[in-house]
Design a protein around this motif. Structure first.
Motif, PDB file in Angstrom:
ATOM      1  N   ALA A 182       0.982  -1.559  -0.144  1.00  0.00           N
ATOM      2  CA  ALA A 182      -0.337   0.334  -0.143  1.00  0.00           C
ATOM      3  C   ALA A 182       0.505   1.033   0.131  1.00  0.00           C
ATOM      4  N   GLY A 183       1.871   1.145   0.723  1.00  0.00           N
ATOM      5  CA  GLY A 183       2.733   2.454   0.805  1.00  0.00           C
ATOM      6  C   GLY A 183       3.895   2.328  -0.796  1.00  0.00           C
ATOM      7  N   LEU A 184       3.987   1.713  -1.320  1.00  0.00           N
ATOM      8  CA  LEU A 184       4.030   2.129  -2.753  1.00  0.00           C
ATOM      9  C   LEU A 184       3.514   1.884  -3.664  1.00  0.00           C
ATOM     10  N   LEU A 185       2.147   2.189  -3.142  1.00  0.00           N
ATOM     11  CA  LEU A 185       1.183   2.709  -4.710  1.00  0.00           C
ATOM     12  C   LEU A 185       1.317   4.250  -4.843  1.00  0.00           C
ATOM     13  N   GLN A 186       1.758   4.565  -3.369  1.00  0.00           N
ATOM     14  CA  GLN A 186       1.786   5.968  -3.184  1.00  0.00           C
ATOM     15  C   GLN A 186       2.625   6.322  -4.312  1.00  0.00           C
ATOM     16  N   ASN A 187       4.006   6.329  -4.752  1.00  0.00           N
ATOM     17  CA  ASN A 187       5.257   6.337  -5.337  1.00  0.00           C
ATOM     18  C   ASN A 187       5.305   5.946  -6.846  1.00  0.00           C
ATOM     19  N   ARG A 188       4.695   5.555  -7.627  1.00  0.00           N
ATOM     20  CA  ARG A 188       4.910   4.880  -8.667  1.00  0.00           C
ATOM     21  C   ARG A 188       6.417   4.902  -9.549  1.00  0.00           C
ATOM     22  N   VAL A 189       6.865   3.762  -9.510  1.00  0.00           N
ATOM     23  CA  VAL A 189       7.901   3.817 -10.509  1.00  0.00           C
ATOM     24  C   VAL A 189       8.250   2.775 -11.467  1.00  0.00           C
ATOM     25  N   LYS A 190       8.370   3.729 -12.589  1.00  0.00           N
ATOM     26  CA  LYS A 190       8.295   3.747 -13.662  1.00  0.00           C
ATOM     27  C   LYS A 190       9.193   2.128 -14.289  1.00  0.00           C
ATOM     28  N   GLY A 191       8.674   0.622 -15.135  1.00  0.00           N
ATOM     29  CA  GLY A 191       9.054  -0.411 -14.578  1.00  0.00           C
ATOM     30  C   GLY A 191       8.920  -1.461 -13.221  1.00  0.00           C
ATOM     31  N   GLN A 192       8.905  -0.872 -12.656  1.00  0.00           N
ATOM     32  CA  GLN A 192       8.845  -1.762 -10.899  1.00  0.00           C
ATOM     33  C   GLN A 192       7.830  -2.544 -10.790  1.00  0.00           C
ATOM     34  N   ARG A 193       8.696  -4.405 -10.352  1.00  0.00           N
ATOM     35  CA  ARG A 193       8.201  -4.769  -9.965  1.00  0.00           C
ATOM     36  C   ARG A 193       7.294  -5.392  -9.031  1.00  0.00           C
ATOM     37  N   VAL A 194       6.956  -5.977  -8.350  1.00  0.00           N
ATOM     38  CA  VAL A 194       6.950  -6.234  -7.165  1.00  0.00           C
ATOM     39  C   VAL A 194       6.007  -7.022  -7.622  1.00  0.00           C
ATOM     40  N   THR A 358       2.942 -12.437  -7.669  1.00  0.00           N
ATOM     41  CA  THR A 358       4.795 -12.466  -8.240  1.00  0.00           C
ATOM     42  C   THR A 358       4.249 -11.121  -9.465  1.00  0.00           C
ATOM     43  N   SER A 359       5.004 -10.613  -9.969  1.00  0.00           N
ATOM     44  CA  SER A 359       5.483  -9.380 -11.329  1.00  0.00           C
ATOM     45  C   SER A 359       4.136  -8.504 -10.939  1.00  0.00           C
ATOM     46  N   LEU A 360       3.520  -7.896 -10.256  1.00  0.00           N
ATOM     47  CA  LEU A 360       2.819  -6.967  -9.627  1.00  0.00           C
ATOM     48  C   LEU A 360       3.218  -5.472 -10.267  1.00  0.00           C
ATOM     49  N   ARG A 361       2.742  -4.866 -11.695  1.00  0.00           N
ATOM     50  CA  ARG A 361       2.576  -3.619 -11.747  1.00  0.00           C
ATOM     51  C   ARG A 361       1.719  -2.490 -11.029  1.00  0.00           C
ATOM     52  N   VAL A 362       2.514  -1.234 -11.329  1.00  0.00           N
ATOM     53  CA  VAL A 362       1.352  -0.276 -10.512  1.00  0.00           C
ATOM     54  C   VAL A 362       1.263   0.515 -11.648  1.00  0.00           C
ATOM     55  N   CYS A 363      -0.608   0.502 -11.824  1.00  0.00           N
ATOM     56  CA  CYS A 363      -1.283   1.182 -12.339  1.00  0.00           C
ATOM     57  C   CYS A 363      -1.890   1.699 -12.179  1.00  0.00           C
ATOM     58  N   VAL A 364      -2.941   3.313 -13.337  1.00  0.00           N
ATOM     59  CA  VAL A 364      -3.697   3.557 -12.900  1.00  0.00           C
ATOM     60  C   VAL A 364      -4.624   3.365 -13.196  1.00  0.00           C
ATOM     61  N   LEU A 365      -5.820   3.585 -12.314  1.00  0.00           N
ATOM     62  CA  LEU A 365      -6.991   2.494 -12.993  1.00  0.00           C
ATOM     63  C   LEU A 365      -8.052   4.515 -13.050  1.00  0.00           C
ATOM     64  N   ARG A 366      -8.288   4.419 -13.913  1.00  0.00           N
ATOM     65  CA  ARG A 366      -9.141   5.613 -14.582  1.00  0.00           C
ATOM     66  C   ARG A 366     -10.768   5.989 -13.955  1.00  0.00           C
ATOM     67  N   GLY A 367     -11.452   4.580 -14.044  1.00  0.00           N
ATOM     68  CA  GLY A 367     -12.439   4.284 -13.947  1.00  0.00           C
ATOM     69  C   GLY A 367     -12.465   4.679 -11.835  1.00  0.00           C
ATOM     70  N   TRP A 368     -12.155   4.418 -11.265  1.00  0.00           N
ATOM     71  CA  TRP A 368     -11.450   4.674  -9.761  1.00  0.00           C
ATOM     72  C   TRP A 368     -10.768   6.199  -9.562  1.00  0.00           C
ATOM     73  N   ARG A 369     -11.430   7.049  -9.524  1.00  0.00           N
ATOM     74  CA  ARG A 369     -10.836   8.302  -9.463  1.00  0.00           C
ATOM     75  C   ARG A 369      -9.293   8.219  -9.550  1.00  0.00           C
ATOM     76  N   ARG A 370      -8.784   7.563 -11.199  1.00  0.00           N
ATOM     77  CA  ARG A 370      -7.356   7.896 -11.039  1.00  0.00           C
ATOM     78  C   ARG A 370      -6.578   7.265  -9.692  1.00  0.00           C
ATOM     79  N   ASN A 371      -7.237   6.290  -9.250  1.00  0.00           N
ATOM     80  CA  ASN A 371      -6.519   6.021  -8.113  1.00  0.00           C
ATOM     81  C   ASN A 371      -4.915   4.945  -8.298  1.00  0.00           C
ATOM     82  N   ASN A 372      -4.345   4.456  -8.488  1.00  0.00           N
ATOM     83  CA  ASN A 372      -3.222   3.582  -8.646  1.00  0.00           C
ATOM     84  C   ASN A 372      -3.482   2.292  -7.436  1.00  0.00           C
ATOM     85  N   ILE A 373      -3.363   1.043  -8.630  1.00  0.00           N
ATOM     86  CA  ILE A 373      -3.661  -0.116  -8.072  1.00  0.00           C
ATOM     87  C   ILE A 373      -2.764  -1.062  -8.916  1.00  0.00           C
ATOM     88  N   LEU A 374      -2.982  -1.863  -8.363  1.00  0.00           N
ATOM     89  CA  LEU A 374      -1.786  -3.360  -8.472  1.00  0.00           C
ATOM     90  C   LEU A 374      -1.942  -4.033  -9.290  1.00  0.00           C
TER      91      LEU A 374
END
Length: 1292
Positions: A182-194, A358-374
């Motif tokens: 949940a803390g990683l969602l606040q700072n999105r890093v391009k290409g990061q996989r968790v 494994t191998s989740l990326r952080v993306c923006v869900l536009r339908g959910w008020r543009r919140n970040n999501i895994l």
């Protein structure tokens, strides 16, 4: 094993055969034995040959099977267990479209449902020893059925599955728990996989929206919950897709087409120049043989690609080992299949499991008020039953070691006491804008067994026989729930009493709820019968309109009721679901609904959804079919009746004849709405049916009917007049005939007819004195309280005309312009609904037939009566037949038509006569059905079908002589197939209508005409002939001035007229005015007299008060205009008081026995008094009787009962309080006499009073009195005081 050939390329046929034999021996109940009675069949044979649900279990013995059957049938006594078949299945288990699993062999594939699927089964050849086969779903729309794996399959050649593994594992990227992710969602890093691990808190259902199919997997730990998006994308063309890995080599032979099985895999290829794309595919067989490519040359080869159930014809242009091909469709390049990323995970995980993704990326869900999501990626994997390592535990908390057993077990079902406790201790109730009590739902987990499928298409079930389940707020499931399924629900909403038509306890699933079948049903069922064509309409309407759960449940219940009660012709043309939804929107009228936000519903914390708040016990309408309404009214007609309640308060003193006369007729009126009066049910009632003319089988053949598939009910109908006053009048518009309507407000009338011979008041509880009883049930309502669900062709034309005249696009009667246009063409093809048949005709017959017509205006209408008739050509038997006639003015000539014009606007060619002619229309037999809609002063188009001869509508002349003037009347006998259509908008040249003279009650009393037409309010109805089938009655009518008149009816030669109830306004036509011997005015009916109900009374009906009269003026008046009046005066004195016990049989004096020795043992107490009242203008002698004597004397009930006991000893007593010199009965020293004298002369009795009196009509004008003065006697005439009888004593 031939059916599996070509599918399993790695293992040989011999190896597979050995594995199958080993699996069979392991599953057999008897070791070292082979099941010779079992047969191996292919998937195509199963789908095409097995048409009944069945079960196959290789390990069963006969006793085990019998025990299994007994357990299944004990679960539901009315169910039957699945029959056993001896069949074996072998195939390859693959992941299909939308996350489903399919069993595939060389002949075909079938959908497969698993309870706890393992990833090790995927893409492996398996042997199925235990399975159910369901060849259809409950809707009957599924093709091929589906398999239910009731046990684990035997994997013949295990291989490593991709995307889902068991046990500990670690993917690329950073390994975090839910809180850290949940803390990683606040700072999105391009290409990061968790990689994230946690417990499964919820598995949201699969959704398909905007071209994407996805679901959310919500993971949680002790502090946070976090959703993971698993999605399949359908991007626009062109697209880069890799499908499978080509490992096979070409071989010769095969079929006449080229099936290619596409194996789903990650996309790794790159587009070539020119916009072409390479797709490695697995070619299984082909014909002709695949040629070898020559260098620098290509030869196109057509093949057929099969992707799941879909086939794609493609053209192979070139290939390079190992068989990468370029797919081309026509002249454009087309992708074979888009990538399918882990949708099948949804069936492999359940709530409470510990997993690592494994191998989740952080993306923006536009339908959910543009919140970040895994979100998962192409290389994501899921590890089930995951246990974090020691270092991973140390990074967040030591509390992450909860066992899955604590999480997998949902709470048990709440008992009835727990439900009641929750209702009492639940959240506080609120009140919304509509005034309804609302409550917040409670989120719980639940497990139970489906015991009833209420409505599969609407997603309604019953669990454990008393808990309702609603799945309508989720997408439709691939496998519908069956009776006997054991289910497990998580994050489900518990609602208490959201709808009175369903169980009090309801479970409703939203988009965050998880439902998992833990055990498949053992019960079978017959193939479903065809239901409503729009079986899935209700969930779609729910999604579009976002209605509340109470509205949806009520609509579903109404749909099931209407599907059984509507006439079949209506069901074929109307979708019951849409009719029910339209009714719901009209009746509930709840506003403020917002658009449903699916992302917030699944992801927001705290959770909010349409199920969060709901109304408790909403006062919604209750639908009843005509049969149910009739049965309820007839059954409660006598069971709820107390005969003593029908008698006046002093009924105990009535004689035998008076008691039986009063009981001969009684009436009970119930309102459809409990708020407006006494009702049949605690909720407002609702009726739906077709309004039609009476049929030949109807008891009342001259009254409109409301009909559905269960029966018909007579109706007294009124409507709003189109005049300026806008008052009520009898129904006149024939466009209502054939309309499917909903009656929103009505009155239920039950008239009771009783033939009895009760000796006295004390014998009313003994039914042996009742010789015959019957009841008549009908409805009263106004057309203003109807909602048109499906208009007739005539009504569609009428609504269109009203919309054009009003200048709006939306006509009246709750029909939109589009609905009217859609139904007009369809309804015009019907035959008129006013046929003589008892059923409603909806077929397309007769509109194109030629016809002739003429326009008439009704002037006078006679009443319906029984008359002798000879046998006619229309199969009418000789004997008594109903008959009536009306006199009308012919507006124009007879017009020929190529098709039926019905009630289309009047044309100029229909008006052409300078002088209007009159015609006498005669109706007999079946034609009498037109009586309730033909009203004086209205315009009608009379149509004779199947002819072009105008002479059909030209009547014959009947010559007569009136004085010296010769005149001719044209008569016309109406045919059985003729039709009348009301013209509500005649041409301006025809609107000069002289209304028939209608008198008020006051005008009728004062007029001198012998035949009158009078209209008034009915205030009293008394039957005068109790022993002769109730053919005589006396009506009392009054007007606004309070003056009243009496009407005597003889129904021996006329059908029974309904609607003669106190409170209704009646129009009496062709009644004879008469004078009694005492000079009073009354009216009597003739064979041509007609009674019409003009307006309906309500529960708050109160007759108009009589006028207040001064005694001086009343005594001098010789007119009959003031027979009943109110008087305010002062009691001067008592002239006479008589108390006695009389025999109920003969009326003689009764002490210990009847004085006349009639043998009767019944007696009644009677009281009579005569007073002098003065109002300052004069005096009057007023007679009181019954309970009013007690009120005059000011005695309490106990004192009055004691006085009756004292009088019973001697039988009677008479008191003359004005002087002891007058004659009286009894001893001067009688204490009872002294008591009554003191009471009569007390100030409590001599007080001001307010009474309603009736003037005596037979009184003499003077009395002859003798006076003595000394020795002389004088005889003189004295003016007789005004004689009155009190009918009502007003309280102080």
């Amino acid at each position: 094993m031939t059916s599996c050939g070509g599918v399993y390329n790695n293992p040989s046929v011999y190896q597979l055969s050995v594995c199958v034999l080993q699996a069979i021996q392991e599953k057999m109940c008897v070791p070292h034995c082979l099941p010779v009675s079992y047969r191996l069949l292919s998937v195509s044979e199963l789908v095409s040959q097995q048409h009944l649900a069945c079960v196959s279990n290789l390990s069963w013995t006969t006793n085990q099977q019998r025990a299994w059957v007994r357990e299944a049938e004990l679960l539901l006594p009315r169910g039957w267990a699945l029959p056993r078949v001896n069949l074996l299945l072998i195939g390859l288990l693959r992941a299909g479209a939308g996350g489903e699993w399919r069993l595939t062999d060389g002949s075909g594939s079938v959908r497969c449902e698993c309870l706890s699927p393992s990833p090790h089964w995927l893409n492996c050849p398996i042997f199925l020893p235990h399975w159910n086969y369901i060849p259809h779903d409950a809707s009957g729309l599924e093709e091929g059925g589906h398999l239910e794996l009731i046990g684990s399959p035997f994997v013949l050649c295990p291989i490593t599955s991709q995307g889902l593994v068991t046990g500990p594992g670690r993917g690329p990227g950073l390994m975090v728990d839910v809180t850290q992710a949940a803390g990683l969602l606040q700072n999105r890093v391009k290409g990061q996989r968790v990689s994230m691990y946690g417990r499964v808190g919820s598995v949201c259902p699969l959704l398909k929206t905007g071209g994407s199919t996805f679901f959310f997997l919500i993971l949680e730990d002790e502090r946070r919950t976090l959703p993971v998006l698993i999605k399949r994308w359908d991007p626009p063309l062109p697209v880069l897709v890799e499908v499978g890995h080509a490992t096979s080599r070409p071989c010769r032979g095969g079929t006449h087409h080229f099936p290619v099985l596409v194996e789903v895999g990650p996309a790794t290829s790159r587009p070539c120049r020119g916009g072409t794309h390479h797709f490695p595919v697995l070619v299984e067989r082909w014909d002709p043989p695949l040629p070898r490519p020559r260098k620098g040359r290509t030869r196109p080869i057509p093949i057929l690609l099969k992707v799941g159930p879909t086939h794609f014809p493609v053209l192979v242009k070139r290939w390079d080992p190992p068989l990468p091909v370029l797919v081309e469709v026509g002249h454009a390049h087309f992708p074979v299949l888009v990538k399918d990323i882990r949708l099948w995970w949804s069936v492999c995980v359940c709530v409470g499991q510990s997993v690592c993704v494994t191998s989740l990326r952080v993306c923006v869900l536009r339908g959910w008020r543009r919140n970040n999501i895994l979100c998962v990626t192409e290389i994501s994997e899921m590890h089930t039953n995951y246990t974090p390592t020691h270092t991973e535990k140390h990074t967040h908390t030591q509390k992450h070691t909860h066992t899955s057993s604590e999480l997998d077990t949902p709470p048990l079902m709440m008992s009835q006491s727990e439900e009641e406790a929750y209702e009492e201790a639940g959240p506080e109730e609120e009140t919304d804008q509509s005034g309804w009590r609302t409550k917040k739902s409670r989120v719980i987990s639940y497990q139970g067994t489906v015991t009833e499928v209420v409505n599969e298409g609407a997603g309604l079930y019953v669990i454990d026989r008393k808990v309702g389940l609603c799945l309508a707020y989720q997408p439709p499931r691939r496998r519908k729930l069956r009776t006997g399924d054991q289910v497990e629900l998580h994050h489900v909403h518990f609602l208490y009493r959201p709808c009175p038509d369903f169980p009090p306890s309801m479970l409703c699933c939203c988009l965050r709820s998880s439902l998992r079948v833990t055990s498949f049903s053992r019960l079978g069922g017959a193939p479903p019968t065809p239901g409503c064509p729009g079986d899935g309409v209700l969930p779609r309407l729910l999604l579009q309109n976002n209605a509340g759960v109470s509205e949806y449940l009520w609509t579903c219940h109404l749909t099931s009721q209407l599907s059984q009660s509507l006439v079949p012709q209506v069901l074929r043309q109307q979708c019951v679901c849409q009719l029910s939804w339209r009714l719901m929107e009209t009746l509930w009228r709840r506003r403020g609904r917002t658009r449903r936000d699916i992302y917030s519903e699944m992801l927001d914390e705290p959770h909010t959804c349409p199920l969060t708040q709901y109304p408790v016990d909403p006062p919604v309408h209750q639908y009843l079919s005509v049969f149910d309404l009739l049965q309820s009214l007839e059954s409660s007609c006598w069971s709820s009746l107390s005969l003593k309640s029908l008698l006046p308060p002093d009924g105990s003193g009535l004689s035998r004849s008076q008691i039986n006369s009063i009981l001969s007729w009684s009436c009970r009126t119930l309102s459809s709405d409990p708020e407006t009066g006494n009702s049949l049910r605690p909720r407002p009632l609702l009726l739906v049916g077709v309004l039609q003319l009476p049929s030949q089988t109807s008891e009342l053949k001259h009254i409109l009917q409301l009909r559905d598939a269960t029966g018909s009910l007579a109706c007294v109908v009124t409507e709003t007049s189109e005049d300026d006053d806008g008052g009520q009048r009898a129904s006149f518009n024939t466009a209502w005939i054939g309309c499917l309507v909903c009656v929103l407000q009505f009155t239920m009338v039950t008239e009771r007819f009783l033939q009895s011979d009760f000796p006295s008041y004390q014998h009313l509880d003994q039914e042996k004195f009742i010789s015959h009883r019957r009841c008549r049930v009908y409805l009263q309502f106004s057309l203003d309280h109807l909602l048109i669900l499906s208009p007739s062709a005539a009504m569609a034309t009428h609504l269109k005309q009203e919309g054009e005249e009003s200048g709006s696009d939306v006509p009246v009667r709750n029909q939109t312009g589009e609905e009217v246009e859609e139904t007009t063409e369809r309804k015009r093809k019907r035959e008129d609904e006013d046929s003589s048949s008892s059923s409603v005709t909806m077929t397309t017959v007769g509109d194109a037939r030629p016809c002739v017509s003429m326009v008439i205006r009704v002037k006078e209408k006679e009443g319906v009566s029984w008359r002798n008739a000879e046998a006619g050509e229309d199969e009418e038997e000789a004997g008594l037949q109903l008959y009536f006639s009306l006199r009308a003015s012919v507006i124009g000539p007879v017009v020929r038509w190529g098709r039926n014009p019905k009630n289309r606007p009047m044309m100029e060619r229909e008006v052409g006569r300078e002088r209007e002619e009159e015609v006498l229309l005669m109706f007999s037999g079946v034609c009498v059905r037109w009586f309730p809609v033909l009203q004086p002063g209205c315009f009608y188009r009379l149509i004779a079908p199947d002819t072009q001869d105008p002479r059909v509508l030209i009547g014959c002349g009947v010559h007569g002589r009136s004085g010296v003037e010769l005149h001719t009347d044209f008569t016309l006998l109406v045919g059985y197939d003729w039709r009348f259509h009301t013209l509500t908008r005649p041409l301006l040249t025809c609107r000069q209508v002289v209304p028939p003279p209608v008198l008020t009650v006051s005008e009728a009393l004062d007029c001198s005409s012998e035949m009158v037409c009078v209209q008034g309010l009915l205030t009293e109805r008394i039957h005068t002939q109790a022993e002769h089938a109730h053919t005589g009655m006396r009506l009392t009518l009054c007007d606004q001035t309070g003056r009243s008149l009496r009407v005597y009816l003889d129904l021996s030669h006329t059908p029974y007229p309904p609607g003669l109830l106190p409170g209704n306004t009646l129009l009496l036509s062709h009644f004879q005015r008469k004078l009694s011997r005492s000079g009073g005015v009354y009216f009597s009916c003739l064979p041509v007299s007609c009674i019409t109900v003009m307006s309906l009374g309500d529960a708050s009906y109160a007759p108009p008060l009589a006028p207040i009269m001064h005694l001086g003026l009343w005594s001098l008046s010789s007119e009959q205009q003031s027979m009943i009046s109110r008087v305010k005066g002062h009691v001067v004195c008592f002239l006479f008081l008589q108390l006695q016990w009389s025999c109920c049989n003969c009326g003689s004096l009764y002490t210990q026995s009847c004085r006349s020795r009639c043998g009767s043992l019944s007696s009644g107490f009677q009281s009579k008094a005569k007073l002098v009242i003065d109002d300052g203008t004069g005096e009057a002698h007023v007679w009181f009787s019954g309970v009013m004597v007690r009120l005059l004397l000011g005695l309490a009930d106990s004192q009055w009962e004691g006085l009756q006991r004292s009088v019973r000893v001697k039988g009677h007593i008479k008191v003359y309080p004005r002087g002891r010199s007058l004659v009286y009965d009894g001893n001067h020293d009688d204490p009872l006499l002294h008591f009554l004298l003191c009471v009569c002369s007390s100030d409590l009795v001599c007080r001001p009073i307010f009474i309603t009196c009736r003037k005596h009509t037979h009184q003499r004008s003077y009395d002859v009195r003798r006076f003595s003065r000394g020795e002389r006697d004088f005889v003189t005439r004295l003016t007789r005081p005004l004689q009155l009888t009190c009918v009502h004593l007003f309280s102080e």
